[in-house]
Enzyme design. Structure first.
Site, PDB file in Angstrom:
ATOM      1  N   ARG A   1       0.834  -1.208   0.000  1.00 21.83           N
ATOM      2  CA  ARG A   1       0.000   0.000   0.000  1.00 21.83           C
ATOM      3  C   ARG A   1       0.871   1.261   0.000  1.00 21.83           C
ATOM      4  O   ARG A   1       0.477   2.291  -0.549  1.00 21.83           O
ATOM      5  CB  ARG A   1      -0.964  -0.027   1.190  1.00 21.83           C
ATOM      6  CG  ARG A   1      -2.112  -1.017   0.947  1.00 21.83           C
ATOM      7  CD  ARG A   1      -2.979  -1.179   2.161  1.00 21.83           C
ATOM      8  NE  ARG A   1      -3.775  -0.016   2.496  1.00 21.83           N
ATOM      9  CZ  ARG A   1      -5.017   0.216   2.080  1.00 21.83           C
ATOM     10  NH1 ARG A   1      -5.607  -0.633   1.273  1.00 21.83           N
ATOM     11  NH2 ARG A   1      -5.679   1.301   2.454  1.00 21.83           N
TER      12      ARG A   1
ATOM     13  N   ASP B   1      -5.783   7.675  10.797  1.00 21.88           N
ATOM     14  CA  ASP B   1      -6.898   7.173   9.970  1.00 21.88           C
ATOM     15  C   ASP B   1      -6.773   5.647   9.937  1.00 21.88           C
ATOM     16  O   ASP B   1      -6.139   5.081   9.046  1.00 21.88           O
ATOM     17  CB  ASP B   1      -6.762   7.782   8.560  1.00 21.88           C
ATOM     18  CG  ASP B   1      -7.933   7.440   7.671  1.00 21.88           C
ATOM     19  OD1 ASP B   1      -9.067   7.377   8.171  1.00 21.88           O
ATOM     20  OD2 ASP B   1      -7.716   7.213   6.459  1.00 21.88           O
TER      21      ASP B   1
ATOM     22  N   CYS C   1     -13.788   4.641   8.610  1.00 23.20           N
ATOM     23  CA  CYS C   1     -14.930   4.679   7.683  1.00 23.20           C
ATOM     24  C   CYS C   1     -15.922   3.595   8.096  1.00 23.20           C
ATOM     25  O   CYS C   1     -16.418   2.836   7.271  1.00 23.20           O
ATOM     26  CB  CYS C   1     -14.496   4.596   6.233  1.00 23.20           C
ATOM     27  SG  CYS C   1     -13.351   3.282   5.886  1.00 23.20           S
TER      28      CYS C   1
HETATM   29  N1  SAM Z   1      -5.389   7.390   5.173  1.00 18.57           N
HETATM   30  C1  SAM Z   1      -5.511   6.552   4.004  1.00 18.57           C
HETATM   31  C2  SAM Z   1      -6.079   7.359   2.881  1.00 18.57           C
HETATM   32  O1  SAM Z   1      -6.753   8.375   3.124  1.00 18.57           O
HETATM   33  O2  SAM Z   1      -5.851   6.988   1.727  1.00 18.57           O
HETATM   34  C3  SAM Z   1      -6.342   5.322   4.265  1.00 18.57           C
HETATM   35  C4  SAM Z   1      -5.825   4.523   5.424  1.00 18.57           C
HETATM   36  S1  SAM Z   1      -6.627   2.961   5.618  1.00 18.57           S
HETATM   37  C5  SAM Z   1      -8.146   3.419   6.295  1.00 18.57           C
HETATM   38  C6  SAM Z   1      -5.781   2.268   6.951  1.00 18.57           C
HETATM   39  C7  SAM Z   1      -4.338   1.970   6.676  1.00 18.57           C
HETATM   40  O3  SAM Z   1      -3.732   1.564   7.901  1.00 18.57           O
HETATM   41  C8  SAM Z   1      -4.077   0.842   5.696  1.00 18.57           C
HETATM   42  O4  SAM Z   1      -3.385   1.328   4.580  1.00 18.57           O
HETATM   43  C9  SAM Z   1      -3.211  -0.147   6.478  1.00 18.57           C
HETATM   44  O5  SAM Z   1      -2.159  -0.707   5.709  1.00 18.57           O
HETATM   45  C10 SAM Z   1      -2.651   0.722   7.571  1.00 18.57           C
HETATM   46  N2  SAM Z   1      -2.238   0.031   8.791  1.00 18.57           N
HETATM   47  C11 SAM Z   1      -2.761  -1.073   9.349  1.00 18.57           C
HETATM   48  N3  SAM Z   1      -2.086  -1.405  10.461  1.00 18.57           N
HETATM   49  C12 SAM Z   1      -1.130  -0.475  10.618  1.00 18.57           C
HETATM   50  C13 SAM Z   1      -0.094  -0.274  11.570  1.00 18.57           C
HETATM   51  N4  SAM Z   1       0.065  -1.103  12.589  1.00 18.57           N
HETATM   52  N5  SAM Z   1       0.725   0.786  11.397  1.00 18.57           N
HETATM   53  C14 SAM Z   1       0.574   1.633  10.374  1.00 18.57           C
HETATM   54  N6  SAM Z   1      -0.369   1.484   9.426  1.00 18.57           N
HETATM   55  C15 SAM Z   1      -1.212   0.448   9.560  1.00 18.57           C
END
Ligand code: SAM
Length: 415
Positions: free
Chosen positions: A243, A287, A342
């Site tokens: 990602r 987020d 979301c």
């Molecule tokens: N803020 C982004 C946007 O507006 O495009 C969307 C973020 S999405 C809701 C949540 C993100 O959190 C995902 O891309 C996921 O890979 C990341 N994530 C999950 N666990 C995480 C962690 N322990 N540390 C950092 N990021 C994490």
């Protein structure tokens, strides 16, 4: 929910427990062949998600749930986040000809109108008071207009963001055409759920702020943060390498190289951030990963309601709490954190906030103030449908005439 350990992480050992004994797949005789199938008939993840939401959200949203449910199952609406790094005037004109409006500048105009109305009301009331004092009869006119003092304090600070996001009016389901590149190859707008801009506006970035976007990929909100044009330093992090690649792609499609190179992009586990760089940032956006309710009822792929992801789904509030705590610890005293999901789920929204406030105080001696964002409802009600009964923070509800969200956001100040 388990307590935070001294590492700042919440009871991670829980995550490592294996499946309970005897929970292996049931064997079912295949109807047409004389052999055993090893899996039970599969209920689609989207059906499981809908069933789960029917059970939980009908209690939370009551009469509103049938309409929110129908909206979740219908085509979502997009907003066009204009790219200030390209010449935008003609794009804005083109979108306005199609009857789209920039809901951010509409809100700024609304603030000005409310302030002017309040100033007029104040002088009207002063006049009527002085007439009364000089012996004249007082005409009591009941007015619904507020004075400056009665306006929510937040409304005095207008939405001064450079962010521009166009949407079509309520009930208009026109789609934006895909963005096209300018002469330098940068795209003119980014299509996203327009409600995703609200957490960025709530963060209220000020000139030269150090800003951290803790879970940044694929980068919609990072791009919105860059559109303010005033971040002193922006760090964008996401634990997922794949990602994070998408985040790089988004930035290279929208942001000139010299600006792009100022953004610090990392792929750390965000839960460790508070320890790596505690007390560093003026503003932090958290987020978090969540049940992504709209995706979960519509898309089978990468669905968190898939049976094999049950444990991961159940552990989400814990992960969210750990990430929010890391965001709070990364913030300077006096700095602000915006938490967003979301999802409509109070377990992933208000409960995470309450728990974080509690953990910050009891384990870190950090006082947290939950900021009032109700003025967002006043300012953006023409574009979005808000849930009026959110205990903390604000929640955009999907609505058939304004099919954005769900989007929950809540702002915390580290005292
Ligand atoms: N803020 C982004 C946007 O507006 O495009 C969307 C973020 S999405 C809701 C949540 C993100 O959190 C995902 O891309 C996921 O890979 C990341 N994530 C999950 N666990 C995480 C962690 N322990 N540390 C950092 N990021 C994490």
């Amino acid at each position: 929910m388990a307590a935070l350990g001294c590492s700042g992480r919440v009871g991670v050992s829980l995550l490592r427990r294996g499946p309970p004994l005897g929970s292996g797949p049931r064997r079912h005789r295949h109807p047409h062949k004389d052999k055993w199938a090893t899996t039970a008939p599969r209920i689609p993840s989207t059906r499981l998600a809908l069933h789960h939401f029917d059970t939980n959200y009908s209690l939370q949203l009551k009469d509103l749930w049938p309409s929110v449910r129908a909206s979740l199952l219908c085509e979502q609406k997009y907003g066009a986040l204009l790219n200030n790094f390209t010449p935008i005037d003609h794009i804005a004109q083109e979108l306005e000809l199609l009857n789209a409006t920039d809901f951010v500048s509409e809100a700024s105009k609304k603030v000005q109108q409310l302030q002017q109305g309040a100033a007029v009301e104040e002088s009207r009331r002063r006049e009527s008071r002085s007439q009364e004092e000089s012996g004249g009869s007082r005409t009591v006119v009941q007015s619904e207009t507020m004075t400056q003092a009665e306006l929510s304090p937040q409304l005095h600070t207008s939405i001064t963001s450079n962010i521009k996001c166009y949407t079509f009016p309520r009930g208009d389901i026109t789609r934006f055409r895909p963005a096209w590149p300018d002469t330098l190859g940068l795209l003119s707008y980014y299509l996203m759920d327009a409600a995703s801009v609200l957490p960025v506006l709530a963060l209220n970035v000020q000139p030269d702020d150090f800003v951290l976007d803790l879970c940044a990929a694929p980068g919609g909100k990072t791009l919105a943060l860059l559109q303010t044009g005033i971040c002193g330093h922006l760090a964008a992090n996401d634990v997922s390498i794949s990602r994070t690649k998408r985040l790089y792609q988004v930035l290279s499609s929208y942001v000139p190289r010299e600006i792009r190179e100022t953004v610090r992009i990392t792929s750390y586990d965000g839960r460790d951030w508070g320890e790596l760089e505690g007390g560093t940032f003026h503003k932090v956006l958290v987020d978090v990963p969540c049940t992504t309710d709209r995706h979960s009822v519509m898309e089978g792929e990468n669905n968190i309601f898939h049976k094999r992801r049950t444990k991961e789904r159940q552990m989400l509030p814990m992960l969210q709490l750990q990430l929010l705590m890391a965001g709070i610890l990364a913030t300077k005293p006096g700095g602000e954190v915006v938490y967003s999901t979301c999802s409509l789920s109070p377990l992933q929204n208000e409960f995470v906030i309450e728990r974080a406030v509690d953990v910050a105080e009891t384990q870190y001696n950090i006082n947290i103030q939950v900021e009032d964002l109700s003025y967002f409802r006043t300012l953006f009600q023409d574009t979005f449908s808000f849930f009026s009964e959110c205990r903390l923070g604000e929640l955009v509800l999907p609505h058939l005439t304004a099919n954005f969200g769900p989007m929950y956001f809540c702002k915390l100040r580290r005292m």
